[in-house]
Design a protein around this motif. Structure first.
Motif, PDB file in Angstrom:
ATOM      1  N   ASP A  19      28.685  23.914  25.066  1.00  0.00           N
ATOM      2  CA  ASP A  19      29.260  23.012  26.074  1.00  0.00           C
ATOM      3  C   ASP A  19      29.180  21.542  25.665  1.00  0.00           C
ATOM      4  OD1 ASP A  19      26.588  22.349  26.402  1.00  0.00           O
ATOM      5  OD2 ASP A  19      26.469  23.004  28.492  1.00  0.00           O
ATOM      6  N   GLY A  20      28.704  21.270  24.447  1.00  0.00           N
ATOM      7  CA  GLY A  20      28.614  19.899  23.951  1.00  0.00           C
ATOM      8  C   GLY A  20      27.273  19.229  24.204  1.00  0.00           C
ATOM      9  N   SER A  21      26.441  19.834  25.016  1.00  0.00           N
ATOM     10  CA  SER A  21      25.109  19.270  25.275  1.00  0.00           C
ATOM     11  C   SER A  21      24.200  19.545  24.073  1.00  0.00           C
ATOM     12  CB  SER A  21      24.513  19.888  26.541  1.00  0.00           C
ATOM     13  OG  SER A  21      24.261  21.266  26.335  1.00  0.00           O
ATOM     14  N   LYS A  22      23.030  18.905  24.077  1.00  0.00           N
ATOM     15  CA  LYS A  22      22.034  19.137  23.031  1.00  0.00           C
ATOM     16  C   LYS A  22      20.685  19.401  23.677  1.00  0.00           C
ATOM     17  CE  LYS A  22      24.245  16.287  19.572  1.00  0.00           C
ATOM     18  NZ  LYS A  22      24.283  14.975  18.953  1.00  0.00           N
ATOM     19  N   ALA A  23      19.908  20.268  23.048  1.00  0.00           N
ATOM     20  CA  ALA A  23      18.560  20.572  23.517  1.00  0.00           C
ATOM     21  C   ALA A  23      17.609  20.463  22.328  1.00  0.00           C
ATOM     22  CB  ALA A  23      18.496  21.969  24.115  1.00  0.00           C
ATOM     23  N   ARG A  24      16.417  19.957  22.584  1.00  0.00           N
ATOM     24  CA  ARG A  24      15.411  19.779  21.527  1.00  0.00           C
ATOM     25  C   ARG A  24      14.547  21.035  21.414  1.00  0.00           C
ATOM     26  NH1 ARG A  24      10.058  17.633  21.391  1.00  0.00           N
ATOM     27  NH2 ARG A  24       9.641  16.673  19.376  1.00  0.00           N
ATOM     28  N   PHE A  25      14.425  21.541  20.175  1.00  0.00           N
ATOM     29  CA  PHE A  25      13.619  22.726  19.901  1.00  0.00           C
ATOM     30  C   PHE A  25      12.677  22.444  18.747  1.00  0.00           C
ATOM     31  CE2 PHE A  25      17.469  24.532  21.756  1.00  0.00           C
ATOM     32  CZ  PHE A  25      16.948  25.415  22.688  1.00  0.00           C
ATOM     33  N   GLY A  26      11.538  23.104  18.758  1.00  0.00           N
ATOM     34  CA  GLY A  26      10.665  23.143  17.606  1.00  0.00           C
ATOM     35  C   GLY A  26      11.102  24.304  16.728  1.00  0.00           C
ATOM     36  N   PHE A  27      11.077  24.110  15.426  1.00  0.00           N
ATOM     37  CA  PHE A  27      11.450  25.157  14.480  1.00  0.00           C
ATOM     38  C   PHE A  27      10.268  25.462  13.578  1.00  0.00           C
ATOM     39  CE2 PHE A  27      15.564  23.800  15.794  1.00  0.00           C
ATOM     40  CZ  PHE A  27      16.428  24.839  15.539  1.00  0.00           C
ATOM     41  N   ASP A  28       9.992  26.740  13.404  1.00  0.00           N
ATOM     42  CA  ASP A  28       8.991  27.236  12.465  1.00  0.00           C
ATOM     43  C   ASP A  28       9.735  28.231  11.585  1.00  0.00           C
ATOM     44  OD1 ASP A  28       6.813  28.191  11.093  1.00  0.00           O
ATOM     45  OD2 ASP A  28       5.665  28.733  12.877  1.00  0.00           O
ATOM     46  N   ASP A  29      10.207  27.761  10.430  1.00  0.00           N
ATOM     47  CA  ASP A  29      11.091  28.537   9.554  1.00  0.00           C
ATOM     48  C   ASP A  29      10.328  29.138   8.382  1.00  0.00           C
ATOM     49  OD1 ASP A  29      12.996  27.335  11.179  1.00  0.00           O
ATOM     50  OD2 ASP A  29      13.968  26.225   9.574  1.00  0.00           O
ATOM     51  N   TRP A  30      10.650  30.367   8.084  1.00  0.00           N
ATOM     52  CA  TRP A  30      10.140  31.037   6.892  1.00  0.00           C
ATOM     53  C   TRP A  30      11.330  31.518   6.081  1.00  0.00           C
ATOM     54  CZ3 TRP A  30       5.215  31.504   5.170  1.00  0.00           C
ATOM     55  CH2 TRP A  30       4.205  31.130   6.065  1.00  0.00           C
ATOM     56  N   PHE A  31      11.312  31.217   4.780  1.00  0.00           N
ATOM     57  CA  PHE A  31      12.356  31.651   3.857  1.00  0.00           C
ATOM     58  C   PHE A  31      11.711  32.573   2.826  1.00  0.00           C
ATOM     59  CE2 PHE A  31      13.498  27.554   5.478  1.00  0.00           C
ATOM     60  CZ  PHE A  31      14.884  27.521   5.569  1.00  0.00           C
ATOM     61  N   PHE A  32      12.400  33.670   2.500  1.00  0.00           N
ATOM     62  CA  PHE A  32      11.877  34.626   1.528  1.00  0.00           C
ATOM     63  C   PHE A  32      12.957  34.940   0.502  1.00  0.00           C
ATOM     64  CE2 PHE A  32       9.807  35.388   5.601  1.00  0.00           C
ATOM     65  CZ  PHE A  32       8.485  35.229   5.246  1.00  0.00           C
ATOM     66  N   LEU A  33      12.661  34.655  -0.759  1.00  0.00           N
ATOM     67  CA  LEU A  33      13.606  34.905  -1.833  1.00  0.00           C
ATOM     68  C   LEU A  33      13.552  36.375  -2.230  1.00  0.00           C
ATOM     69  CD1 LEU A  33      15.578  33.397  -3.735  1.00  0.00           C
ATOM     70  CD2 LEU A  33      13.691  33.250  -5.374  1.00  0.00           C
ATOM     71  N   HIS A  34      14.733  37.010  -2.295  1.00  0.00           N
ATOM     72  CA  HIS A  34      14.821  38.406  -2.745  1.00  0.00           C
ATOM     73  C   HIS A  34      15.066  38.471  -4.247  1.00  0.00           C
ATOM     74  CE1 HIS A  34      14.864  40.142   1.280  1.00  0.00           C
ATOM     75  NE2 HIS A  34      15.592  39.115   1.618  1.00  0.00           N
ATOM     76  N   ASP A  35      16.032  37.687  -4.696  1.00  0.00           N
ATOM     77  CA  ASP A  35      16.341  37.559  -6.112  1.00  0.00           C
ATOM     78  C   ASP A  35      17.007  36.196  -6.282  1.00  0.00           C
ATOM     79  OD1 ASP A  35      19.206  37.806  -5.629  1.00  0.00           O
ATOM     80  OD2 ASP A  35      18.947  39.985  -5.595  1.00  0.00           O
ATOM     81  N   LYS A  36      17.447  35.861  -7.475  1.00  0.00           N
ATOM     82  CA  LYS A  36      17.940  34.502  -7.703  1.00  0.00           C
ATOM     83  C   LYS A  36      19.164  34.149  -6.860  1.00  0.00           C
ATOM     84  CE  LYS A  36      20.953  35.402 -11.609  1.00  0.00           C
ATOM     85  NZ  LYS A  36      21.346  34.959 -12.931  1.00  0.00           N
ATOM     86  N   ASN A  37      19.825  35.134  -6.263  1.00  0.00           N
ATOM     87  CA  ASN A  37      21.041  34.879  -5.493  1.00  0.00           C
ATOM     88  C   ASN A  37      20.956  35.198  -4.003  1.00  0.00           C
ATOM     89  OD1 ASN A  37      22.669  33.951  -7.675  1.00  0.00           O
ATOM     90  ND2 ASN A  37      22.736  36.076  -8.395  1.00  0.00           N
ATOM     91  N   ARG A  38      19.843  35.745  -3.508  1.00  0.00           N
ATOM     92  CA  ARG A  38      19.747  36.163  -2.106  1.00  0.00           C
ATOM     93  C   ARG A  38      18.415  35.767  -1.478  1.00  0.00           C
ATOM     94  NH1 ARG A  38      21.728  39.900  -5.131  1.00  0.00           N
ATOM     95  NH2 ARG A  38      23.905  40.446  -4.937  1.00  0.00           N
ATOM     96  N   MET A  39      18.507  35.318  -0.215  1.00  0.00           N
ATOM     97  CA  MET A  39      17.328  34.846   0.505  1.00  0.00           C
ATOM     98  C   MET A  39      17.481  35.185   1.986  1.00  0.00           C
ATOM     99  SD  MET A  39      16.313  32.035   2.571  1.00  0.00           S
ATOM    100  CE  MET A  39      17.624  30.876   2.334  1.00  0.00           C
ATOM    101  N   THR A  40      16.355  35.475   2.630  1.00  0.00           N
ATOM    102  CA  THR A  40      16.305  35.729   4.069  1.00  0.00           C
ATOM    103  C   THR A  40      15.527  34.605   4.735  1.00  0.00           C
ATOM    104  OG1 THR A  40      16.292  38.130   3.751  1.00  0.00           O
ATOM    105  CG2 THR A  40      15.473  37.318   5.852  1.00  0.00           C
ATOM    106  N   ALA A  41      16.020  34.158   5.894  1.00  0.00           N
ATOM    107  CA  ALA A  41      15.322  33.133   6.673  1.00  0.00           C
ATOM    108  C   ALA A  41      15.038  33.678   8.072  1.00  0.00           C
ATOM    109  CB  ALA A  41      16.160  31.866   6.771  1.00  0.00           C
ATOM    110  N   ASN A  42      13.863  33.352   8.586  1.00  0.00           N
ATOM    111  CA  ASN A  42      13.483  33.710   9.947  1.00  0.00           C
ATOM    112  C   ASN A  42      12.929  32.457  10.597  1.00  0.00           C
ATOM    113  OD1 ASN A  42      11.066  34.537  11.861  1.00  0.00           O
ATOM    114  ND2 ASN A  42      12.645  36.112  11.961  1.00  0.00           N
ATOM    115  N   ALA A  43      13.499  32.074  11.737  1.00  0.00           N
ATOM    116  CA  ALA A  43      13.062  30.863  12.433  1.00  0.00           C
ATOM    117  C   ALA A  43      12.631  31.213  13.846  1.00  0.00           C
ATOM    118  CB  ALA A  43      14.190  29.836  12.482  1.00  0.00           C
ATOM    119  N   SER A  44      11.497  30.670  14.235  1.00  0.00           N
ATOM    120  CA  SER A  44      11.030  30.761  15.613  1.00  0.00           C
ATOM    121  C   SER A  44      11.385  29.441  16.279  1.00  0.00           C
ATOM    122  CB  SER A  44       9.517  30.982  15.623  1.00  0.00           C
ATOM    123  OG  SER A  44       9.030  30.900  16.934  1.00  0.00           O
ATOM    124  N   LEU A  45      12.129  29.501  17.391  1.00  0.00           N
ATOM    125  CA  LEU A  45      12.512  28.305  18.136  1.00  0.00           C
ATOM    126  C   LEU A  45      11.640  28.212  19.374  1.00  0.00           C
ATOM    127  CD1 LEU A  45      15.094  29.185  16.458  1.00  0.00           C
ATOM    128  CD2 LEU A  45      16.362  27.813  18.097  1.00  0.00           C
TER     129      LEU A  45
END
Length: 161
Positions: free
Chosen positions: A115-141
Motif C-alpha cells: 500500500d506504499g507504507s513502510k514498517a520498521r523491522f529487525g532482521f537476523d539473517d543467515w546465509f548458507f553457501l551450497h556451492d559456488k553458484n547457490r546459496m540459501t538465506a533465512n531471515a527472522s523479522l
C-alpha cells in the motif's frame, strides 16, 4: 545458532565472491504462525572493488502482490570475517560475520508494503553457501523484539554466456 558452529563447514562462503556478478533468486515470507504471506523473485547484481574492500550490491525483490523493494547496499569488508553494511532504508549499520559456509547479518530496516507504507523491522539473517553458484538465506523479522515473520530465499549466480 552461533557463527562459530559453521567454522569447519565447507565450502567457504566469501561474500564478495558470491555476490559479484548477476544473480537471481526466489523465496517466500511466512507469518509468525507459519502461513504463507507472499512469494517473491529477486534480481541482483554486485561489484567488488578490492582496492576499497567494498561490495556494491543492488537487489530488487518482486512480490506476488505487485509491490517491489529495491535495496542498494554498500558493504565494507573490515577483516577476513567481519563486514559492515549500509543501505538507504537501514537504521545505522548492518553488522555481518562470516565463517565456514555461513554468513550472519543483523540490522533494522524500513520495509515498503504493497500500500506504499513502510514498517520498521529487525532482521537476523543467515546465509548458507551450497556451492559456488547457490546459496540459501533465512531471515527472522522482528517488531518490538517479537518475531513476526520469516523469509526464506534461494540465490543462484547467473552463468556468463
Amino acid at each position: 545458532m552461533k557463527i562459530e558452529d559453521f567454522a569447519s563447514k565447507p565450502p567457504e562462503f566469501i561474500l564478495e565472491d558470491f555476490f559479484s556478478g548477476r544473480l537471481r533468486g526466489w523465496g517466500i515470507v511466512l507469518t509468525r504462525m507459519g502461513n504463507l504471506q507472499n512469494r517473491f523473485s529477486i534480481e541482483a547484481e554486485g561489484r567488488w572493488e578490492a582496492s576499497a574492500n567494498t561490495l556494491s550490491l543492488k537487489e530488487t525483490y518482486f512480490f506476488d502482490d505487485g509491490h517491489q523493494d529495491h535495496l542498494t547496499w554498500t558493504i565494507i569488508k573490515r577483516s577476513p570475517s567481519e563486514y559492515d553494511g549500509r543501505e538507504t532504508l537501514i537504521e545505522g549499520t548492518a553488522k555481518g560475520e562470516q565463517t565456514g559456509n555461513a554468513f550472519h547479518w543483523t540490522y533494522h530496516r524500513e520495509v515498503p508494503a504493497s500500500d506504499g507504507s513502510k514498517a520498521r523491522f529487525g532482521f537476523d539473517d543467515w546465509f548458507f553457501l551450497h556451492d559456488k553458484n547457490r546459496m540459501t538465506a533465512n531471515a527472522s523479522l522482528t517488531k518490538f523484539g517479537i518475531q513476526v515473520a520469516t523469509l526464506n530465499a534461494f540465490y543462484e549466480r547467473e552463468q556468463a554466456v
